[in-house]
Motif scaffolding. Sequence first.
Motif, PDB file in Angstrom:
ATOM      1  N   SER A   9      26.238  49.859  48.867  1.00  8.49           N
ATOM      2  CA  SER A   9      26.685  48.543  49.328  1.00  8.49           C
ATOM      3  C   SER A   9      28.075  48.216  48.795  1.00  8.49           C
ATOM      4  N   ALA A  10      28.303  48.533  47.537  1.00  8.51           N
ATOM      5  CA  ALA A  10      29.608  48.255  46.941  1.00  8.51           C
ATOM      6  C   ALA A  10      30.701  49.066  47.624  1.00  8.51           C
ATOM      7  N   MET A  11      30.415  50.331  47.898  1.00  8.04           N
ATOM      8  CA  MET A  11      31.410  51.178  48.564  1.00  8.04           C
ATOM      9  C   MET A  11      31.661  50.694  49.987  1.00  8.04           C
ATOM     10  N   SER A  12      30.594  50.262  50.674  1.00 11.59           N
ATOM     11  CA  SER A  12      30.736  49.758  52.038  1.00 11.59           C
ATOM     12  C   SER A  12      31.573  48.484  52.058  1.00 11.59           C
ATOM     13  N   ARG A  13      31.316  47.570  51.111  1.00  6.36           N
ATOM     14  CA  ARG A  13      32.109  46.333  51.033  1.00  6.36           C
ATOM     15  C   ARG A  13      33.584  46.633  50.767  1.00  6.36           C
ATOM     16  N   GLU A  14      33.836  47.560  49.878  1.00  5.22           N
ATOM     17  CA  GLU A  14      35.219  47.929  49.555  1.00  5.22           C
ATOM     18  C   GLU A  14      35.925  48.528  50.764  1.00  5.22           C
ATOM     19  N   LYS A  15      35.214  49.407  51.483  1.00  4.67           N
ATOM     20  CA  LYS A  15      35.795  50.051  52.669  1.00  4.67           C
ATOM     21  C   LYS A  15      36.090  48.997  53.752  1.00  4.67           C
ATOM     22  N   ASN A  16      35.156  48.082  53.978  1.00  4.13           N
ATOM     23  CA  ASN A  16      35.349  47.046  54.989  1.00  4.13           C
ATOM     24  C   ASN A  16      36.435  46.058  54.596  1.00  4.13           C
ATOM     25  N   ALA A  17      36.568  45.773  53.328  1.00  6.42           N
ATOM     26  CA  ALA A  17      37.610  44.856  52.870  1.00  6.42           C
ATOM     27  C   ALA A  17      38.995  45.450  53.138  1.00  6.42           C
ATOM     28  N   LYS A  18      39.148  46.736  52.906  1.00  2.00           N
ATOM     29  CA  LYS A  18      40.432  47.390  53.173  1.00  2.00           C
ATOM     30  C   LYS A  18      40.734  47.403  54.667  1.00  2.00           C
ATOM     31  N   LYS A  19      39.710  47.658  55.467  1.00  8.24           N
ATOM     32  CA  LYS A  19      39.886  47.720  56.923  1.00  8.24           C
ATOM     33  C   LYS A  19      40.251  46.345  57.492  1.00  8.24           C
ATOM     34  N   ASN A  20      39.601  45.301  57.029  1.00  9.79           N
ATOM     35  CA  ASN A  20      39.834  43.958  57.543  1.00  9.79           C
ATOM     36  C   ASN A  20      41.106  43.318  57.001  1.00  9.79           C
ATOM     37  N   ALA A  21      41.574  43.753  55.849  1.00  8.98           N
ATOM     38  CA  ALA A  21      42.772  43.169  55.254  1.00  8.98           C
ATOM     39  C   ALA A  21      44.025  43.508  56.057  1.00  8.98           C
ATOM     40  N   ALA A  22      44.028  44.632  56.733  1.00  8.12           N
ATOM     41  CA  ALA A  22      45.209  45.048  57.488  1.00  8.12           C
ATOM     42  C   ALA A  22      45.491  44.107  58.649  1.00  8.12           C
ATOM     43  N   GLY A  23      44.468  43.570  59.298  1.00  7.17           N
ATOM     44  CA  GLY A  23      44.647  42.717  60.456  1.00  7.17           C
ATOM     45  C   GLY A  23      44.745  41.234  60.120  1.00  7.17           C
ATOM     46  N   ALA A  24      44.516  40.882  58.882  1.00  6.45           N
ATOM     47  CA  ALA A  24      44.525  39.471  58.500  1.00  6.45           C
ATOM     48  C   ALA A  24      45.946  38.943  58.486  1.00  6.45           C
ATOM     49  N   GLY A  25      46.091  37.696  58.858  1.00  4.40           N
ATOM     50  CA  GLY A  25      47.404  37.073  58.842  1.00  4.40           C
ATOM     51  C   GLY A  25      47.362  35.741  59.554  1.00  4.40           C
TER      52      GLY A  25
END
Length: 76
Positions: A9-25
């Motif tokens: 779960s921790a690895m999945s959250r970290e992976k998703n956070a990196k993926k979603n941070a790129a499109g945030a703005g």
Amino acid sequence: MGGGNGMKSAMSREKNAKKNAAGAGSQLKVNAAAQTFKCVVCMTTFQSTTKPPQLLIHAENKHKKTLADCFPGVTA
């Protein structure tokens, strides 16, 4: 031994956070670009998705003018 569910779960959250941070703005620039209709009397801007009947309501109720007077180039 493999990792437990907590580790997965921790690895999945970290992976998703990196993926979603790129499109945030901020969407402010996109919203400002979408303001394509401008009333020439009061300089109020309207989004490009606004239909001519809605612009006509603005012209008649706010200024007691026609659509052509407030929004040249827009046809009903």
